[in-house]
Design a protein around this motif. Structure first.
Motif, PDB file in Angstrom:
ATOM      1  N   ASP A   8       0.827  -1.210   0.000  1.00 21.94           N
ATOM      2  CA  ASP A   8       0.000   0.000   0.000  1.00 21.94           C
ATOM      3  C   ASP A   8       0.864   1.265   0.000  1.00 21.94           C
ATOM      4  O   ASP A   8       0.423   2.321  -0.413  1.00 21.94           O
ATOM      5  N   ILE A   9       2.069   1.147   0.563  1.00 23.84           N
ATOM      6  CA  ILE A   9       2.978   2.297   0.622  1.00 23.84           C
ATOM      7  C   ILE A   9       4.323   1.891   0.020  1.00 23.84           C
ATOM      8  O   ILE A   9       4.921   0.894   0.455  1.00 23.84           O
ATOM      9  N   ALA A  91      -1.001   2.923  -3.072  1.00 27.51           N
ATOM     10  CA  ALA A  91      -1.809   4.145  -3.054  1.00 27.51           C
ATOM     11  C   ALA A  91      -0.924   5.352  -2.759  1.00 27.51           C
ATOM     12  O   ALA A  91      -1.238   6.468  -3.137  1.00 27.51           O
ATOM     13  N   LEU A  92       0.188   5.108  -2.043  1.00 24.35           N
ATOM     14  CA  LEU A  92       1.056   6.210  -1.618  1.00 24.35           C
ATOM     15  C   LEU A  92       2.526   5.878  -1.885  1.00 24.35           C
ATOM     16  O   LEU A  92       2.983   4.784  -1.578  1.00 24.35           O
ATOM     17  N   ILE A  94       6.330   7.375  -1.031  1.00 22.06           N
ATOM     18  CA  ILE A  94       7.121   8.369  -0.294  1.00 22.06           C
ATOM     19  C   ILE A  94       8.485   8.440  -0.973  1.00 22.06           C
ATOM     20  O   ILE A  94       9.189   7.423  -1.061  1.00 22.06           O
ATOM     21  N   GLN A 118       2.437   8.957 -11.692  1.00 22.05           N
ATOM     22  CA  GLN A 118       1.424   9.524 -10.797  1.00 22.05           C
ATOM     23  C   GLN A 118       0.079   9.613 -11.528  1.00 22.05           C
ATOM     24  O   GLN A 118      -0.956   9.217 -11.001  1.00 22.05           O
ATOM     25  N   THR A 123      -1.324   7.399  -8.154  1.00 21.73           N
ATOM     26  CA  THR A 123      -0.586   7.295  -6.884  1.00 21.73           C
ATOM     27  C   THR A 123      -0.393   8.680  -6.262  1.00 21.73           C
ATOM     28  O   THR A 123      -0.033   9.619  -6.964  1.00 21.73           O
ATOM     29  N   SER A 124      -0.637   8.777  -4.954  1.00 16.56           N
ATOM     30  CA  SER A 124      -0.294  10.023  -4.253  1.00 16.56           C
ATOM     31  C   SER A 124       1.197   9.978  -3.929  1.00 16.56           C
ATOM     32  O   SER A 124       1.701   8.928  -3.529  1.00 16.56           O
ATOM     33  N   ILE A 125       1.879  11.099  -4.076  1.00 15.50           N
ATOM     34  CA  ILE A 125       3.323  11.115  -3.788  1.00 15.50           C
ATOM     35  C   ILE A 125       3.609  12.121  -2.681  1.00 15.50           C
ATOM     36  O   ILE A 125       3.170  13.270  -2.767  1.00 15.50           O
ATOM     37  N   ILE A 126       4.317  11.660  -1.641  1.00 14.91           N
ATOM     38  CA  ILE A 126       4.873  12.608  -0.661  1.00 14.91           C
ATOM     39  C   ILE A 126       6.337  12.769  -1.049  1.00 14.91           C
ATOM     40  O   ILE A 126       7.109  11.808  -1.023  1.00 14.91           O
ATOM     41  N   CYS A 139       4.618  19.519  -7.260  1.00  9.46           N
ATOM     42  CA  CYS A 139       3.723  19.399  -6.092  1.00  9.46           C
ATOM     43  C   CYS A 139       2.426  20.190  -6.238  1.00  9.46           C
ATOM     44  O   CYS A 139       2.378  21.188  -6.953  1.00  9.46           O
TER      45      CYS A 139
END
Ligand code: SF4
Length: 246
Positions: A8-9, A91-92, A94, A118, A123-126, A139
């Motif tokens: 998931d990450i 989903a994420l 980092i 993305q 996908t969410s990206i930090i 961003c």
């Protein structure tokens, strides 16, 4: 946590040479997450791994599959890290300074890969970075941190166009601009960050802040809402604060 990590990450670390296992082929390092988290057979995992290597822009992915990390350049190793991190469509993602060790051309290629993945996978990206150029490029929302604390948050536009915290303003002032004349000096943020083994009382930025007031040394500022999406932790935002001419 092991069932969440990688599935998931996903995580891309700063230095791909020390993050990849030098004793395993890159193919094995990608298929490992697929067989563990997606219950794929070895054949299915290999097919997906080769597809992922192609997706992150590695030429001849089928023959590269059986090679070791030392046979790849720095930029390619970072692409392999991204392929591993995205293999299970997390989903994420980092990404911790994913382009720091790379030259600007490779940096631009990696950022393009992240952007297209993305939008392709949703996908969410930090993204953890000190490079405001990358922030401007990639961003949507920005969190500015100083001495381990969040000092300002907002949309990219709010942070880059209307920064409210003196630290954010200092960061932007210290960047070279393309329209800057040769005689115009860069303005650094003087001083050094505080020793976090002995964190200061009050605002962590007070020793370097040209707007510092008595209260800044004594009490930590609370977060003040500036707009629905924008907030800053600075006493200057308090309704009783003096007006400041910058
Ligand atoms: S709280 Fe005070 S020291 Fe901290 S950033 Fe604001 S003005 Fe500067």
């Amino acid at each position: 946590m092991q069932s969440i990590r990688g599935k998931d990450i996903g995580m891309v670390f700063q230095d791909p040479m020390t993050s990849l296992n030098p004793t395993m082929t890159v193919g094995r390092q990608i298929t490992e997450v697929l067989t563990k988290h997606q219950n794929m057979t070895a054949q299915e995992a290999k097919r997906r791994a080769i597809e992922m290597l192609g997706m992150v822009g590695i030429p001849h992915p089928a023959s590269r599959f059986s090679q070791y990390p030392h046979e790849f350049s720095g930029g390619m190793r970072q692409r392999v890290m991204i392929a591993i991190a995205l293999a299970c469509r997390p989903a994420l993602l980092i990404a911790d300074e994913p382009t720091t060790a790379l030259d600007v051309t490779i940096q631009a290629q990696i950022l393009r890969v992240l952007k297209s993945l993305q939008s392709e996978f949703g996908t969410s990206i930090i993204l953890i970075t000190h490079d405001l150029g990358i922030v401007a490029d990639l961003c949507d929302r920005v969190i500015v941190m100083y001495a381990g604390q969040i000092v300002e948050t907002g949309t990219k536009r709010e942070i880059l166009k209307q920064p409210q915290h003196p630290y954010t303003q200092g960061l932007l002032r210290s960047l070279p601009r393309i329209d800057q004349s040769k005689d115009e000096p860069l303005v650094p943020i003087y001083g050094t960050p505080p020793d976090l083994a002995k964190p200061p009382e009050g605002c962590p930025f007070w020793a370097r802040c040209s707007f510092a007031m008595h209260i800044c040394q004594q009490r930590q500022p609370e977060s003040t809402t500036i707009s629905e999406t924008h907030s800053a932790s600075c006493w200057l935002q308090h309704p009783l604060a003096q007006e400041v001419t910058r």
